[in-house]
Design a protein around this motif. Structure first.
Motif, mmCIF file in Angstrom:
data_model
loop_
_atom_site.group_PDB
_atom_site.id
_atom_site.type_symbol
_atom_site.label_atom_id
_atom_site.label_comp_id
_atom_site.label_asym_id
_atom_site.label_seq_id
_atom_site.Cartn_x
_atom_site.Cartn_y
_atom_site.Cartn_z
ATOM 1 N N THR A 83 8.255 1.671 -6.431
ATOM 2 C CA THR A 83 7.591 2.864 -6.955
ATOM 3 C C THR A 83 6.104 2.584 -7.088
ATOM 4 O O THR A 83 5.698 1.598 -7.718
ATOM 5 N N CYS A 84 5.305 3.457 -6.491
ATOM 6 C CA CYS A 84 3.853 3.319 -6.553
ATOM 7 C C CYS A 84 3.395 3.487 -8.007
ATOM 8 O O CYS A 84 3.747 4.463 -8.665
ATOM 9 N N ALA A 85 2.601 2.519 -8.489
ATOM 10 C CA ALA A 85 2.143 2.561 -9.880
ATOM 11 C C ALA A 85 1.117 3.676 -10.094
ATOM 12 O O ALA A 85 0.924 4.147 -11.202
ATOM 13 N N ALA A 86 0.489 4.121 -9.002
ATOM 14 C CA ALA A 86 -0.549 5.152 -9.134
ATOM 15 C C ALA A 86 0.041 6.563 -9.122
ATOM 16 O O ALA A 86 -0.282 7.383 -9.976
ATOM 17 N N CYS A 87 0.921 6.845 -8.131
ATOM 18 C CA CYS A 87 1.391 8.239 -7.993
ATOM 19 C C CYS A 87 2.891 8.398 -8.212
ATOM 20 O O CYS A 87 3.417 9.497 -8.083
ATOM 21 N N ARG A 88 3.593 7.293 -8.486
ATOM 22 C CA ARG A 88 5.044 7.303 -8.746
ATOM 23 C C ARG A 88 5.890 7.624 -7.507
ATOM 24 O O ARG A 88 7.063 7.912 -7.617
ATOM 25 N N VAL A 96 0.879 -1.175 0.000
ATOM 26 C CA VAL A 96 0.000 0.000 0.000
ATOM 27 C C VAL A 96 0.914 1.222 0.000
ATOM 28 O O VAL A 96 1.813 1.329 0.832
ATOM 29 N N CYS A 97 0.706 2.119 -0.950
ATOM 30 C CA CYS A 97 1.579 3.290 -1.073
ATOM 31 C C CYS A 97 1.465 4.174 0.173
ATOM 32 O O CYS A 97 0.371 4.570 0.560
ATOM 33 N N PRO A 98 2.614 4.472 0.836
ATOM 34 C CA PRO A 98 2.562 5.311 2.031
ATOM 35 C C PRO A 98 2.146 6.745 1.714
ATOM 36 O O PRO A 98 1.736 7.483 2.611
ATOM 37 N N SER A 99 2.244 7.138 0.439
ATOM 38 C CA SER A 99 1.920 8.512 0.069
ATOM 39 C C SER A 99 0.447 8.670 -0.314
ATOM 40 O O SER A 99 -0.262 9.483 0.266
ATOM 41 N N CYS A 100 -0.021 7.871 -1.302
ATOM 42 C CA CYS A 100 -1.401 8.066 -1.783
ATOM 43 C C CYS A 100 -2.358 6.980 -1.296
ATOM 44 O O CYS A 100 -3.550 7.034 -1.582
ATOM 45 N N ARG A 101 -1.847 6.000 -0.529
ATOM 46 C CA ARG A 101 -2.642 4.909 0.054
ATOM 47 C C ARG A 101 -3.209 3.934 -0.981
ATOM 48 O O ARG A 101 -4.037 3.092 -0.626
HETATM 49 ZN ZN ZN Z 1 1.101 6.268 -4.430
#
Ligand code: ZN
Length: 329
Positions: free
Chosen positions: A65-70, A46-51
């Motif tokens: 690297t988060c696939a949603a927000c990079r 789970v992305c710590p930045s955008c969840r």
């Molecule tokens: Zn993210």
């Protein structure tokens, strides 16, 4: 490797069964990162930045690297292992050592066992692990809780080799189960038994709304203002000795003292006491974990959800001793 079934973590699958297996499983940074990643995101990244949930892109040196927000992160970012210069296999060995020392680990012992170049590195590692043993502001006690203070004594080499007797005041909170038995504990060295020392301890250690059992000491008078239900046992009214009125605290205090006596011959210096109290708490609260390997697993599990503490902060937060001199043990 990290189990998700109801039976819980299993030796040989979720945690190593011994030192040789530990070294075999975690030979390098990548193996340690993979293990920490599974502990940290057991239901998937789970992305710590955008969840956003979903498999991250994987890059070199464990970067995700988060696939949603990079957003770029690692399994150790935002944990006690963040920005460490100590290799992760060394950290894992340290966790193994700490959880395998029945009577507690010392910085000197850790330095020797791991062959660390500096005492300060070992000391800093121990103090970071301590943060993971008792996570500040989390895991507060609930239900019915006994609170009382006890004196912990120790001898320190004084000037010209003479022994100086010193005592510290330790506040103890214990969850009490009905009809019998007890749950988790929290301990803290406090300056004295005044309201200024005891009330912040209770607020940090116990969930508001809990029933707090204390003796008649006025230091606890402000507790209801902080959302606690106070049950007061006035000793002079019942004539009971303290251990009858506060059986759980009395039991934990005697276990603590016995454990400290077994630790380095009982010569725990006051400056080390904070660390030992947290280690005792960690062990006590997981006393049903018979396997040492399971303690290794639990400590790493908590380490990946514990905020990082820079060295400067650890040093700055070292509390003054406020030892009470004299008196009977
Ligand atoms: Zn993210």
């Amino acid at each position: 490797m990290v189990g998700r079934d109801a039976l819980g973590p299993e030796a040989g699958r979720d945690y190593p069964r011994g030192w040789a297996e530990l070294r075999g499983w975690f030979p390098d940074e990548a193996a340690c990162l993979a293990y920490l990643e599974r502990l940290r995101w057991r239901d998937g990244f789970v992305c710590p930045s955008c969840r956003a949930a979903g498999e991250p892109w994987r890059q070199t040196r464990g970067r995700l690297t988060c696939a949603a927000c990079r957003h770029q992160t690692t399994a150790t970012a935002g944990t006690i292992f963040a920005k460490t210069r100590t290799p992760l296999p060394t950290w894992f060995a340290a966790v193994w050592y700490v959880t395998n020392q029945k009577h507690g680990a010392s910085a000197l012992g850790l330095q020797r066992v791991l062959g660390l170049g500096s005492y300060q590195t070992a000391w800093t590692m121990l103090h970071k692990l301590r943060r993971a043993m008792v996570r500040p502001g989390r895991d507060r006690l609930a239900g019915e809780v006994e609170v009382d203070g006890t004196y912990v004594g120790g001898t320190e080499p004084g000037v010209h080799g003479r022994q100086t007797y010193t005592k510290a005041v330790v506040a103890i909170a214990v969850e009490v189960h009905e009809p019998q038995g007890f749950g988790r504990v929290r301990l803290r060295r406090v300056a004295d038994v005044s309201a200024t020392s005891l009330v912040p301890f209770v607020c940090d250690a116990v969930e508001p709304g809990a029933v707090v059992r204390t003796d008649g000491w006025g230091g606890y008078n402000p507790l209801p203002e902080h959302g606690y239900v106070r049950h007061k046992t006035v000793l002079s009214a019942t004539g009971d000795p303290a251990h009858v009125s506060m059986p759980a605290v009395h039991r934990v205090a005697s276990l603590l003292k016995r454990w400290l006596l077994g630790t380095r011959g009982g010569a725990v210096r006051p400056a080390q006491l904070d660390y030992y109290l947290d280690e005792f708490t960690f062990r006590f609260n997981r006393r049903t974990s018979r396997s040492r390997g399971l303690l290794f697993y639990r400590l790493l599990e908590q380490a990946v959800v514990t905020d990082p503490v820079p060295y400067e902060i650890i040093v700055r937060r070292r509390r003054p001793l406020h030892l009470v001199a004299g008196g009977a043990p």
